[in-house]
Design a protein around this motif. Structure first.
Motif, PDB file in Angstrom:
ATOM      1  N   SER A 193       0.794  -1.278  -0.081  1.00 21.25           N
ATOM      2  CA  SER A 193       0.024  -0.247  -0.114  1.00 21.25           C
ATOM      3  C   SER A 193       0.705   1.039   0.171  1.00 21.25           C
ATOM      4  O   SER A 193       0.600   2.153  -0.701  1.00 21.25           O
ATOM      5  CB  SER A 193      -0.926   0.008   1.181  1.00 21.25           C
ATOM      6  OG  SER A 193      -0.080   0.196   2.515  1.00 21.25           O
ATOM      7  N   SER A 194       2.038   1.092   0.905  1.00 17.85           N
ATOM      8  CA  SER A 194       2.900   2.302   0.778  1.00 17.85           C
ATOM      9  C   SER A 194       3.564   2.557  -0.599  1.00 17.85           C
ATOM     10  O   SER A 194       3.624   3.648  -1.058  1.00 17.85           O
ATOM     11  CB  SER A 194       4.112   2.203   1.746  1.00 17.85           C
ATOM     12  OG  SER A 194       3.480   1.947   2.898  1.00 17.85           O
ATOM     13  N   LEU A 195       3.839   1.311  -1.332  1.00 14.11           N
ATOM     14  CA  LEU A 195       4.447   1.552  -2.776  1.00 14.11           C
ATOM     15  C   LEU A 195       3.416   2.000  -3.572  1.00 14.11           C
ATOM     16  O   LEU A 195       3.592   2.849  -4.669  1.00 14.11           O
ATOM     17  CB  LEU A 195       4.967   0.142  -3.173  1.00 14.11           C
ATOM     18  CG  LEU A 195       6.304  -0.206  -2.487  1.00 14.11           C
ATOM     19  CD1 LEU A 195       6.562  -1.445  -3.086  1.00 14.11           C
ATOM     20  CD2 LEU A 195       7.530   0.646  -3.266  1.00 14.11           C
ATOM     21  N   CYS A 196       2.152   1.578  -3.423  1.00 12.60           N
ATOM     22  CA  CYS A 196       0.967   1.950  -4.569  1.00 12.60           C
ATOM     23  C   CYS A 196       0.803   3.653  -4.381  1.00 12.60           C
ATOM     24  O   CYS A 196       0.746   4.387  -5.239  1.00 12.60           O
ATOM     25  CB  CYS A 196      -0.285   1.451  -4.133  1.00 12.60           C
ATOM     26  SG  CYS A 196      -1.732   1.699  -5.079  1.00 12.60           S
ATOM     27  N   ILE A 197       0.830   3.896  -2.958  1.00  8.70           N
ATOM     28  CA  ILE A 197       0.396   5.325  -2.929  1.00  8.70           C
ATOM     29  C   ILE A 197       1.636   6.055  -3.378  1.00  8.70           C
ATOM     30  O   ILE A 197       1.347   7.455  -4.075  1.00  8.70           O
ATOM     31  CB  ILE A 197      -0.197   5.891  -1.591  1.00  8.70           C
ATOM     32  CG1 ILE A 197      -0.766   7.134  -1.529  1.00  8.70           C
ATOM     33  CG2 ILE A 197       0.819   5.690  -0.491  1.00  8.70           C
ATOM     34  CD1 ILE A 197      -1.927   7.240  -2.470  1.00  8.70           C
ATOM     35  N   ALA A 198       2.866   5.902  -2.848  1.00  8.33           N
ATOM     36  CA  ALA A 198       4.297   6.733  -3.433  1.00  8.33           C
ATOM     37  C   ALA A 198       4.332   6.726  -4.814  1.00  8.33           C
ATOM     38  O   ALA A 198       4.530   7.928  -5.599  1.00  8.33           O
ATOM     39  CB  ALA A 198       5.348   5.859  -2.931  1.00  8.33           C
ATOM     40  N   ILE A 199       3.835   5.597  -5.587  1.00 12.05           N
ATOM     41  CA  ILE A 199       4.244   5.611  -7.033  1.00 12.05           C
ATOM     42  C   ILE A 199       3.255   6.492  -7.651  1.00 12.05           C
ATOM     43  O   ILE A 199       3.428   7.092  -8.678  1.00 12.05           O
ATOM     44  CB  ILE A 199       4.250   4.237  -7.719  1.00 12.05           C
ATOM     45  CG1 ILE A 199       5.654   3.560  -7.081  1.00 12.05           C
ATOM     46  CG2 ILE A 199       4.410   4.178  -9.233  1.00 12.05           C
ATOM     47  CD1 ILE A 199       5.752   2.005  -7.645  1.00 12.05           C
ATOM     48  N   GLY A 200       1.846   6.205  -7.156  1.00  7.15           N
ATOM     49  CA  GLY A 200       0.635   6.939  -7.753  1.00  7.15           C
ATOM     50  C   GLY A 200       1.027   8.262  -7.506  1.00  7.15           C
ATOM     51  O   GLY A 200       0.679   9.156  -8.413  1.00  7.15           O
ATOM     52  N   ALA A 201       1.422   8.880  -6.392  1.00  7.76           N
ATOM     53  CA  ALA A 201       1.597  10.233  -6.167  1.00  7.76           C
ATOM     54  C   ALA A 201       2.551  10.807  -6.983  1.00  7.76           C
ATOM     55  O   ALA A 201       2.520  11.886  -7.460  1.00  7.76           O
ATOM     56  CB  ALA A 201       1.672  10.489  -4.636  1.00  7.76           C
ATOM     57  N   ALA A 236       1.559  11.040 -10.534  1.00  8.71           N
ATOM     58  CA  ALA A 236       0.611  12.002 -11.002  1.00  8.71           C
ATOM     59  C   ALA A 236       1.005  13.609 -10.768  1.00  8.71           C
ATOM     60  O   ALA A 236       0.692  14.516 -11.659  1.00  8.71           O
ATOM     61  CB  ALA A 236      -0.942  12.135  -9.909  1.00  8.71           C
ATOM     62  N   ALA A 237       2.180  13.717  -9.860  1.00  7.70           N
ATOM     63  CA  ALA A 237       2.835  15.026  -9.632  1.00  7.70           C
ATOM     64  C   ALA A 237       3.583  15.307 -10.979  1.00  7.70           C
ATOM     65  O   ALA A 237       3.569  16.569 -11.426  1.00  7.70           O
ATOM     66  CB  ALA A 237       3.692  15.070  -8.429  1.00  7.70           C
ATOM     67  N   LEU A 238       4.151  14.203 -11.443  1.00  9.37           N
ATOM     68  CA  LEU A 238       5.188  14.453 -12.659  1.00  9.37           C
ATOM     69  C   LEU A 238       4.080  14.825 -13.839  1.00  9.37           C
ATOM     70  O   LEU A 238       4.363  15.687 -14.790  1.00  9.37           O
ATOM     71  CB  LEU A 238       5.899  13.102 -12.971  1.00  9.37           C
ATOM     72  CG  LEU A 238       6.838  13.228 -13.952  1.00  9.37           C
ATOM     73  CD1 LEU A 238       8.078  14.127 -13.598  1.00  9.37           C
ATOM     74  CD2 LEU A 238       7.596  11.932 -14.054  1.00  9.37           C
ATOM     75  N   LEU A 272      -6.728   9.418 -11.132  1.00 11.48           N
ATOM     76  CA  LEU A 272      -5.891   8.439 -11.042  1.00 11.48           C
ATOM     77  C   LEU A 272      -5.070   8.379  -9.616  1.00 11.48           C
ATOM     78  O   LEU A 272      -4.662   7.133  -9.272  1.00 11.48           O
ATOM     79  CB  LEU A 272      -4.945   8.357 -12.352  1.00 11.48           C
ATOM     80  CG  LEU A 272      -5.515   8.133 -13.694  1.00 11.48           C
ATOM     81  CD1 LEU A 272      -4.264   7.954 -14.731  1.00 11.48           C
ATOM     82  CD2 LEU A 272      -6.046   6.690 -13.596  1.00 11.48           C
ATOM     83  N   ALA A 273      -4.528   9.353  -9.493  1.00 10.37           N
ATOM     84  CA  ALA A 273      -4.033   9.335  -7.934  1.00 10.37           C
ATOM     85  C   ALA A 273      -5.182   9.085  -6.750  1.00 10.37           C
ATOM     86  O   ALA A 273      -4.800   8.525  -5.988  1.00 10.37           O
ATOM     87  CB  ALA A 273      -3.401  10.847  -7.726  1.00 10.37           C
ATOM     88  N   LEU A 317      -4.735   6.181  -4.167  1.00  8.53           N
ATOM     89  CA  LEU A 317      -5.059   6.174  -2.763  1.00  8.53           C
ATOM     90  C   LEU A 317      -6.252   5.206  -2.174  1.00  8.53           C
ATOM     91  O   LEU A 317      -6.049   4.590  -1.128  1.00  8.53           O
ATOM     92  CB  LEU A 317      -5.686   7.557  -2.375  1.00  8.53           C
ATOM     93  CG  LEU A 317      -6.264   7.818  -0.913  1.00  8.53           C
ATOM     94  CD1 LEU A 317      -4.974   7.876  -0.148  1.00  8.53           C
ATOM     95  CD2 LEU A 317      -6.948   9.135  -0.790  1.00  8.53           C
ATOM     96  N   VAL A 318      -7.313   5.051  -3.003  1.00 13.76           N
ATOM     97  CA  VAL A 318      -8.449   4.073  -2.545  1.00 13.76           C
ATOM     98  C   VAL A 318      -7.618   2.378  -2.492  1.00 13.76           C
ATOM     99  O   VAL A 318      -7.985   1.676  -1.513  1.00 13.76           O
ATOM    100  CB  VAL A 318      -9.511   4.134  -3.475  1.00 13.76           C
ATOM    101  CG1 VAL A 318     -10.520   3.128  -3.490  1.00 13.76           C
ATOM    102  CG2 VAL A 318     -10.446   5.528  -3.244  1.00 13.76           C
ATOM    103  N   ILE A 319      -6.920   2.415  -3.457  1.00 15.57           N
ATOM    104  CA  ILE A 319      -6.384   0.785  -3.474  1.00 15.57           C
ATOM    105  C   ILE A 319      -5.391   0.883  -2.213  1.00 15.57           C
ATOM    106  O   ILE A 319      -5.523  -0.247  -1.754  1.00 15.57           O
ATOM    107  CB  ILE A 319      -5.590   0.579  -4.983  1.00 15.57           C
ATOM    108  CG1 ILE A 319      -6.478   0.499  -6.003  1.00 15.57           C
ATOM    109  CG2 ILE A 319      -4.482  -0.679  -4.890  1.00 15.57           C
ATOM    110  CD1 ILE A 319      -5.823   0.168  -7.464  1.00 15.57           C
TER     111      ILE A 319
END
Length: 77
Positions: A11-19, A22-24, A61-62, A66-68
């Motif tokens: 879950s940490s990897l999911c939110i880190a990569i997603g954020a 999205a920021a990029l 998508l971000a 977060l939901v996942i």
């Protein structure tokens, strides 16, 4: 290792990569939109509208990431 440890890690990897993604993507979209407005100021309204729609889709998508990650954290195994 326990399944709870794996869920926390993933879950940490999911939110880190997603954020990060999205920021990029948002930074590149805004940069390109500003460059387009600087080159052709007469179409700034159309570019701004398209940019806002694109930013909303990127942000959704971000939020999905977060939901996942929340599902991975709070599901009871």
């Amino acid at each position: 290792m326990d399944i709870h440890v794996f869920s926390i890690i993933f879950s940490s990897l999911c939110i880190a990569i997603g954020a990060f993604g999205a920021a990029l993507a948002q930074g590149r979209a805004i940069s390109s939109a500003l460059e387009g407005i600087a080159r052709q100021p007469q179409v700034s309204g159309e570019i701004r509208t398209t940019m806002i729609i694109g930013l909303a889709l990127i942000e959704s998508l971000a939020i999905y990431c977060l939901v996942i990650s929340l599902i991975l954290l709070f599901v009871k195994w």
